[in-house]
Design a protein around this motif. Structure first.
Motif, mmCIF file in Angstrom:
data_model
loop_
_atom_site.group_PDB
_atom_site.id
_atom_site.type_symbol
_atom_site.label_atom_id
_atom_site.label_comp_id
_atom_site.label_asym_id
_atom_site.label_seq_id
_atom_site.Cartn_x
_atom_site.Cartn_y
_atom_site.Cartn_z
ATOM 1 N N ALA A 157 0.830 -1.209 0.000
ATOM 2 C CA ALA A 157 0.000 0.000 0.000
ATOM 3 C C ALA A 157 0.864 1.257 0.000
ATOM 4 C CB ALA A 157 -0.919 -0.007 1.223
ATOM 5 N N GLU A 158 1.918 1.250 0.800
ATOM 6 C CA GLU A 158 2.808 2.405 0.881
ATOM 7 C C GLU A 158 3.530 2.647 -0.442
ATOM 8 O OE1 GLU A 158 6.518 2.250 3.321
ATOM 9 O OE2 GLU A 158 5.501 3.821 4.465
ATOM 10 N N GLU A 159 4.024 1.563 -1.067
ATOM 11 C CA GLU A 159 4.736 1.715 -2.336
ATOM 12 C C GLU A 159 3.802 2.157 -3.457
ATOM 13 O OE1 GLU A 159 7.819 1.694 -3.165
ATOM 14 O OE2 GLU A 159 8.667 1.166 -1.225
ATOM 15 N N LEU A 160 2.574 1.680 -3.441
ATOM 16 C CA LEU A 160 1.595 2.136 -4.434
ATOM 17 C C LEU A 160 1.361 3.638 -4.289
ATOM 18 C CD1 LEU A 160 -0.986 -0.800 -4.324
ATOM 19 C CD2 LEU A 160 0.368 -0.117 -6.307
ATOM 20 N N MET A 161 1.280 4.092 -3.043
ATOM 21 C CA MET A 161 1.075 5.517 -2.793
ATOM 22 C C MET A 161 2.263 6.330 -3.294
ATOM 23 S SD MET A 161 0.431 7.398 0.873
ATOM 24 C CE MET A 161 2.066 6.899 1.452
ATOM 25 N N PHE A 162 3.502 5.858 -3.003
ATOM 26 C CA PHE A 162 4.695 6.551 -3.466
ATOM 27 C C PHE A 162 4.749 6.623 -4.993
ATOM 28 C CE2 PHE A 162 7.150 5.282 0.597
ATOM 29 C CZ PHE A 162 6.686 6.421 1.240
ATOM 30 N N ALA A 163 4.215 5.583 -5.643
ATOM 31 C CA ALA A 163 4.229 5.531 -7.107
ATOM 32 C C ALA A 163 3.080 6.328 -7.726
ATOM 33 C CB ALA A 163 4.163 4.081 -7.570
ATOM 34 N N GLY A 164 2.262 6.964 -6.878
ATOM 35 C CA GLY A 164 1.150 7.756 -7.381
ATOM 36 C C GLY A 164 -0.022 6.931 -7.877
ATOM 37 N N ARG A 165 -0.156 5.716 -7.332
ATOM 38 C CA ARG A 165 -1.243 4.835 -7.740
ATOM 39 C C ARG A 165 -2.234 4.638 -6.600
ATOM 40 N NH1 ARG A 165 1.542 -0.040 -11.314
ATOM 41 N NH2 ARG A 165 3.143 1.227 -12.346
ATOM 42 N N ALA A 166 -3.396 4.105 -6.955
ATOM 43 C CA ALA A 166 -4.400 3.798 -5.935
ATOM 44 C C ALA A 166 -3.809 2.806 -4.940
ATOM 45 C CB ALA A 166 -5.646 3.215 -6.589
ATOM 46 N N SER A 167 -4.051 3.042 -3.647
ATOM 47 C CA SER A 167 -3.456 2.189 -2.620
ATOM 48 C C SER A 167 -4.506 1.580 -1.690
ATOM 49 C CB SER A 167 -2.442 2.995 -1.801
ATOM 50 O OG SER A 167 -3.056 4.135 -1.222
ATOM 51 N N HIS A 168 -5.739 1.532 -2.145
ATOM 52 C CA HIS A 168 -6.810 0.932 -1.335
ATOM 53 C C HIS A 168 -6.651 -0.590 -1.317
ATOM 54 C CE1 HIS A 168 -8.635 -0.041 -5.193
ATOM 55 N NE2 HIS A 168 -8.598 1.248 -5.509
ATOM 56 N N LEU A 211 8.122 -3.612 -6.510
ATOM 57 C CA LEU A 211 7.421 -2.419 -6.040
ATOM 58 C C LEU A 211 8.230 -1.159 -6.346
ATOM 59 C CD1 LEU A 211 6.114 -3.776 -2.614
ATOM 60 C CD2 LEU A 211 4.741 -3.263 -4.643
ATOM 61 N N ALA A 212 9.543 -1.234 -6.176
ATOM 62 C CA ALA A 212 10.395 -0.076 -6.474
ATOM 63 C C ALA A 212 10.339 0.287 -7.953
ATOM 64 C CB ALA A 212 11.831 -0.362 -6.055
ATOM 65 N N LEU A 213 10.207 -0.716 -8.798
ATOM 66 C CA LEU A 213 10.180 -0.467 -10.244
ATOM 67 C C LEU A 213 8.893 0.222 -10.703
ATOM 68 C CD1 LEU A 213 11.823 -3.781 -11.500
ATOM 69 C CD2 LEU A 213 12.766 -1.469 -11.694
ATOM 70 N N MET A 214 7.902 0.325 -9.817
ATOM 71 C CA MET A 214 6.683 1.054 -10.162
ATOM 72 C C MET A 214 6.928 2.568 -10.154
ATOM 73 S SD MET A 214 3.555 -0.902 -8.196
ATOM 74 C CE MET A 214 4.091 -0.277 -6.605
ATOM 75 N N ARG A 215 7.969 3.008 -9.479
ATOM 76 C CA ARG A 215 8.234 4.441 -9.376
ATOM 77 C C ARG A 215 8.682 4.993 -10.729
ATOM 78 N NH1 ARG A 215 12.313 3.686 -4.308
ATOM 79 N NH2 ARG A 215 10.938 2.363 -3.033
ATOM 80 N N ALA A 216 8.209 6.164 -11.041
ATOM 81 C CA ALA A 216 8.530 6.787 -12.334
ATOM 82 C C ALA A 216 10.024 6.999 -12.486
ATOM 83 C CB ALA A 216 7.797 8.123 -12.462
ATOM 84 N N GLY A 217 10.554 6.594 -13.634
ATOM 85 C CA GLY A 217 11.944 6.868 -13.968
ATOM 86 C C GLY A 217 12.966 5.876 -13.458
ATOM 87 N N VAL A 218 12.555 4.871 -12.672
ATOM 88 C CA VAL A 218 13.515 3.913 -12.126
ATOM 89 C C VAL A 218 13.939 2.934 -13.210
ATOM 90 C CG1 VAL A 218 13.853 2.020 -10.495
ATOM 91 C CG2 VAL A 218 12.685 4.102 -9.763
ATOM 92 N N GLU A 219 15.244 2.880 -13.467
ATOM 93 C CA GLU A 219 15.802 2.010 -14.503
ATOM 94 C C GLU A 219 16.828 1.020 -13.941
ATOM 95 O OE1 GLU A 219 17.270 4.268 -17.943
ATOM 96 O OE2 GLU A 219 16.360 6.020 -17.002
ATOM 97 N N GLY A 220 17.192 1.217 -12.679
ATOM 98 C CA GLY A 220 18.205 0.352 -12.085
ATOM 99 C C GLY A 220 17.914 0.072 -10.630
#
Length: 236
Positions: free
Chosen positions: A95-106, A142-151
């Motif tokens: 839920a926290e990682e979804l929120m950080f990625a700007g996605r629904a976290s319900h 989950l980390a790869l959901m964040r915008a711009g993460v390539e590594g």
């Protein structure tokens, strides 16, 4: 994307981190060895652009740009820095990682993401009780959901126990998707992975199609092409 660490060191007389070199790039998984409690995390911070070395250089695509590194490289499970508290549930972390990625976290979104990752059975489990490879897979994906993460820089996955070959295979799967992956682990894990790679190569040689050996006197068994291993400079 290509990250090069050239003889990076930290601390007085390099006591915190001895001079260490490593390279990782898009489409490739690399493993760098670091022992003691503190060195893996320090090396992970430097390799992801979150800490500057006292000596040596760090470049991304041939230039020094720590800001770009921080945006494009995620630091995974580094002790005392970004490891989740052991009693937090897997669902809570998702839920926290979804929120950080700007996605629904319900709860429905959390359940859907866990299902996509094949980890629904661990939803209510504390992250500290999850099998090591499942833990690394969850945190990495989950980390790869964040915008711009390539590594990704994955720190000390071997501290959780289990078979290092399993998380190394996952690292290679990530690399096959075009992601740059660096794993920081201990000597024992590096040796186990190298041994498994050698056994796999020998098995393929014995069971695969017979080919002409242009140099039968040469020992090819120590050539392990799928393990890219970096060592501290002082041990090279």
């Amino acid at each position: 994307m290509k990250i090069v660490l050239d003889a990076v060191a930290k601390g007085p007389r390099s006591a915190v981190l001895p001079a260490t070199s490593a390279t990782f790039e898009s489409g490739q998984a690399a493993l760098v060895r670091a022992e003691t409690e503190q060195r893996p995390t320090v090396l992970g911070l430097i390799a992801s652009g979150r800490m500057r070395p006292d000596s040596g250089t760090v470049t991304i695509d041939g230039r020094q740009d720590y800001g770009s590194m921080r945006k494009r490289i995620a630091l995974i499970d580094a002790p005392d820095v970004c490891e989740p508290a052991p009693d937090v549930t897997v669902a809570g972390i998702v839920a926290e990682e979804l929120m950080f990625a700007g996605r629904a976290s319900h709860p429905i979104a959390v359940g859907r993401r866990l299902s996509e990752l094949g980890a629904s059975e661990y939803s209510r489990s504390a992250i500290g009780t999850v099998p090591p490879t499942v833990r690394i897979r969850l945190l990495a994906e989950l980390a790869l959901m964040r915008a711009g993460v390539e590594g990704l820089v994955i720190v000390s996955p071997d501290r959780h126990g289990g078979d290092p070959v399993e998380w190394w295979e996952f690292a290679r799967e990530l690399a096959a998707r075009g992601i740059a992956v660096l794993v920081v682990a201990g000597d024992a894990s590096a040796a186990a992975i190298a041994a498994a790679s050698l056994v796999s190569r020998l098995d393929e040689t014995q069971t695969g199609p017979q080919t002409f050996d242009e140099d039968p006197g040469r020992d090819d068994t120590d050539e392990v092409p799928d393990l890219i291993l970096s060592d501290p400079v002082e041990n090279a």
